[in-house]
Structure formats: structure tokens, C-alpha cells
Design a protein around this motif. Structure first.
Motif: not given
Length: 402
Positions: A143, A147, A309
Motif C-alpha cells: 500500500l 493510505y 480502499p
């Protein structure tokens, strides 16, 4: 000695040249000077036959009151300041994007294997998938740092239902048509000193002040022909809030992975993903393109889809090669790679052809990138061997309220 020297024209000579550009034409009443430029004058009809002139003479005499003399300029002088509004850098940038979009439309996601950089280095972030639909992909893997700045709802659908049910039909909810008095403290002087006599107030549900990855289903406007590339700055009107974002576009499917669209699709529905405050569905969404002069151009409209997400958006790269020799179900392929080490690195990845054959790399031949590939059936000489590689992409953080 100075007789042959070139001199600049005087103001009187320029005025005389402008007068020579103008000519008088006999046109119907109500015709503007610009329309008169494109009408043929009487001198342009000298090739007509004498019989036609005699037949038309009586009609011209009867319709003499319907015509008038208008001074018209040449076509070259209609817009003398046209080049002053021309921006060479902007035009070259638009041309580059147009060529990229045209090439992408003709050969989707195809990319030539680089000659100066090893493919194992150029595509080290990519991976091969046996099946784009069923092969698993961990959504928590690799990620980005952005994030760490966002929030995630465990179940967006259930949270939305709970919030709406617990806050809409309660005693705190204001009935439609009710009169409400509000007292606002610490109002900035910049708002007090303006001539604005009305303010728009809105309330937020729980969690709507937190940032997340917003997904919206968009359909392009029919009259918009602009080339919009992914991660370009766009003005988004989401519900009652308006902000600048840099979205990425993907296909609107029900799979657990979604293919990236490098440019805004010209037809059909697609999903725009961007960093924005959480907005509960359903909420209308309108996208605009900001121009340099401050004006906006409508790109498309739609509605919010979710705030997730974990939605995996994959960018695809297609490497292509061509059969050099074919023997039954085995073929020698060239141009897929350019060195022996790249062939060994990508050997586990499955390859296929544009006619539907599937196969695997058996071995490398020589040191110039030729390899032997076995397929599940006979191969045609005019077929093309391709290898699809994927990597996950994320929106670009450039959020700001407008």
C-alpha cells in the motif's frame, strides 16, 4: 546607395492596403459582412451562358428591392488577432495526448519491450495472472504512504444503513418546511465584509468528515470530446461539496479486480476513483475540466458507488512477439524479449495468442531474445504471441476544496 534598401510601410500605406481588401458585393438584405465573404460576386459568374443572363435579367429587375450593397473583407482579414490567442505549448501538449489516446484505442495496453533497459527491471513491479477474474490478489499488499492518511469502513453498506436509520427519523431531524434560527460564532471578517447576503448550510452524517478512497460511477457527456488522461486535475461536485481531485479511471465490473483505463472512456459507464471525504450513497457527482482562463467544461456525471480502499485497480501491460518458426504445437518466437536473462525471469508467466492459443516458455535460444514456446494447439504463421503483466495502481493525492 540607399535606393535598394527595404523600408517599413507607413501608416497611410497600411490603411490603403486594408481599403483594397474590401470589396462591394450585391447580396440579399440582412446579410452580414462575414457572410458576404463566402458569396460569389457578379464577376465570378462570367462563365455563364448568355441565354441564362437574359432569362435572369427580368427576375433581377423584379427583385431589385430585396438586394443591397455590402462591403466585405477578404477571408484572410476576418480574424487578424487569431494567432495572438494561440498557445504553442498547450497545442503541443494536446497533440501529444491525442496521439497517445488514438494509439491506445488502436492497440490497447500494448507496449514495446525496451531495448536499452532489461525487461526484468522495467517491469519489476508487474506480475502475471493465470486468470484476471479468479486469481486472488491481496488488497493489503504494498500500500502507498497516502493510505496512512485515510479511514476505512469495515462494511460500507451496513454503516450507511445504520447511520441513515438512526439519524433521519429522530427528534433531532428538522422537518421539511420548518423555520430554524442558527447563531454562528467566530465568523471570519472576510465573510462579514462581503456583499453576500445568503449562506448555504449543510449537515454531515457520522464519518463524513473523514478522508477515504471515493468511487463514483460516471458516464461521459455526449458533447464532450476532450482527451482526459488519468490523474489529471478535475473539479468534482459530489453532493453539496466541491473539490479538486486527480482521479484514475477503471472498468465498472463486478469482479474483485478492475482493469485501469488510461484515458476517460468515450462511451459507456466507468468508475472514477479519488481521495475525498466519505460521502454516503446515493449522491450525485458531476465532473468538470478546469481551463486556464478559469472557465469549466462539463466532462460527465453520475453517482457515488462506495468508499472502499480495498478496491483493486490493475494496470495492464501487453508485450508482443512474432513466430519465427512453427513446428506443430511448438514455435520459435522473437521480439518478445531481447536477452536470455529476461526469458528466464518471465518463464513462469503464461503466454497466449490473439487467436486464443495458450502456452508456456520452454527454453531460451541463443542470447538475443529468441525463445521456444509450447502451445495447446497448432499455431498460425500470422498469429501474434502476447504476455499480459499487471500491477496495482492508486489515485494521486491532490485533494483541495474549491
Amino acid at each position: 546607395d540607399m535606393d535598394g534598401e527595404q523600408t517599413w510601410p507607413t501608416a497611410e500605406e497600411l490603411m490603403e492596403a486594408e481599403e483594397k481588401k474590401k470589396e462591394s458585393k450585391r447580396v440579399p438584405k440582412g446579410t452580414s459582412a462575414y457572410q458576404a465573404v463566402w458569396m460569389l460576386s457578379d464577376d465570378d459568374d462570367d462563365d455563364d451562358d448568355d441565354d441564362d443572363d437574359e432569362a435572369m435579367s427580368e427576375e433581377e429587375e423584379s427583385d431589385e428591392g430585396e438586394y443591397e450593397e455590402v462591403e466585405s473583407e477578404s477571408v484572410a482579414g476576418t480574424e487578424p488577432d487569431y494567432d495572438l490567442q494561440f498557445d504553442q505549448e498547450t497545442e503541443l501538449e494536446e497533440l501529444r495526448k491525442f496521439r497517445e489516446a488514438t494509439e491506445h484505442e488502436a492497440f490497447p495496453d500494448e507496449l514495446d519491450t525496451p531495448l536499452d533497459t532489461p525487461a526484468r527491471v522495467r517491469f519489476q513491479k508487474y506480475r502475471g495472472l493465470k486468470s484476471f477474474r479468479t486469481t486472488p490478489w491481496d488488497p493489503k499488499e504494498n500500500l502507498p504512504l497516502d493510505y496512512a492518511r485515510i479511514s476505512q469502513l469495515e462494511n460500507f453498506t451496513n454503516v450507511r444503513k445504520f447511520v441513515v436509520k438512526s439519524h433521519v427519523n429522530t427528534a433531532r431531524a428538522v422537518r421539511k418546511g420548518a423555520f430554524v434560527s442558527l447563531y454562528i460564532a467566530n465568523v471570519p471578517l472576510s465573510i462579514v465584509n462581503t456583499e453576500c447576503t445568503a449562506l448555504t448550510l449543510f449537515g454531515l452524517f457520522p464519518y463524513e468528515q473523514k478522508m477515504s478512497v471515493q468511487h463514483s460511477v460516471i458516464q461521459r457527456h455526449g458533447q464532450c470530446d476532450l482527451v482526459v488522461k488519468g490523474k489529471e486535475q478535475i473539479l468534482a461536485q459530489v453532493g453539496f461539496r466541491r473539490y479538486l481531485v486527480r482521479p484514475i479511471f477503471s472498468q465498472h465490473t463486478k469482479s474483485n479486480k478492475h482493469k485501469l483505463e488510461r484515458f476517460m472512456p468515450k462511451s459507456g459507464s466507468f468508475v472514477a476513483s479519488y481521495y475525498a471525504p466519505i460521502t454516503l450513497t446515493p449522491s450525485p457527482v458531476v465532473l468538470f475540466k478546469l481551463e486556464e482562463d478559469g472557465s469549466v467544461t462539463l466532462l460527465g456525471n453520475g453517482s457515488t458507488l462506495s468508499c472502499d480502499p480495498d478496491r483493486v485497480i490493475c494496470k495492464r501491460v501487453v508485450l508482443s512477439g512474432h513466430p519465427l518458426k512453427i513446428h506443430k504445437r511448438t514455435a520459435t518466437v522473437r521480439y518478445l524479449f531481447h536477452n536470455r536473462e529476461d526469458i528466464a525471469y518471465f518463464r513462469p508467466v503464461e503466454v497466449r495468442t490473439k487467436h486464443g492459443r495458450r502456452g508456456h516458455i520452454k527454453e531460451a535460444l541463443g542470447t538475443h531474445g529468441h525463445c521456444k514456446i509450447g502451445f495447446d494447439g497448432p499455431l498460425q504463421q500470422n498469429d501474434t504471441v502476447i504476455m499480459c503483466l499487471y500491477k496495482r495502481v492508486f489515485p494521486k493525492w491532490d485533494f483541495q476544496f474549491s
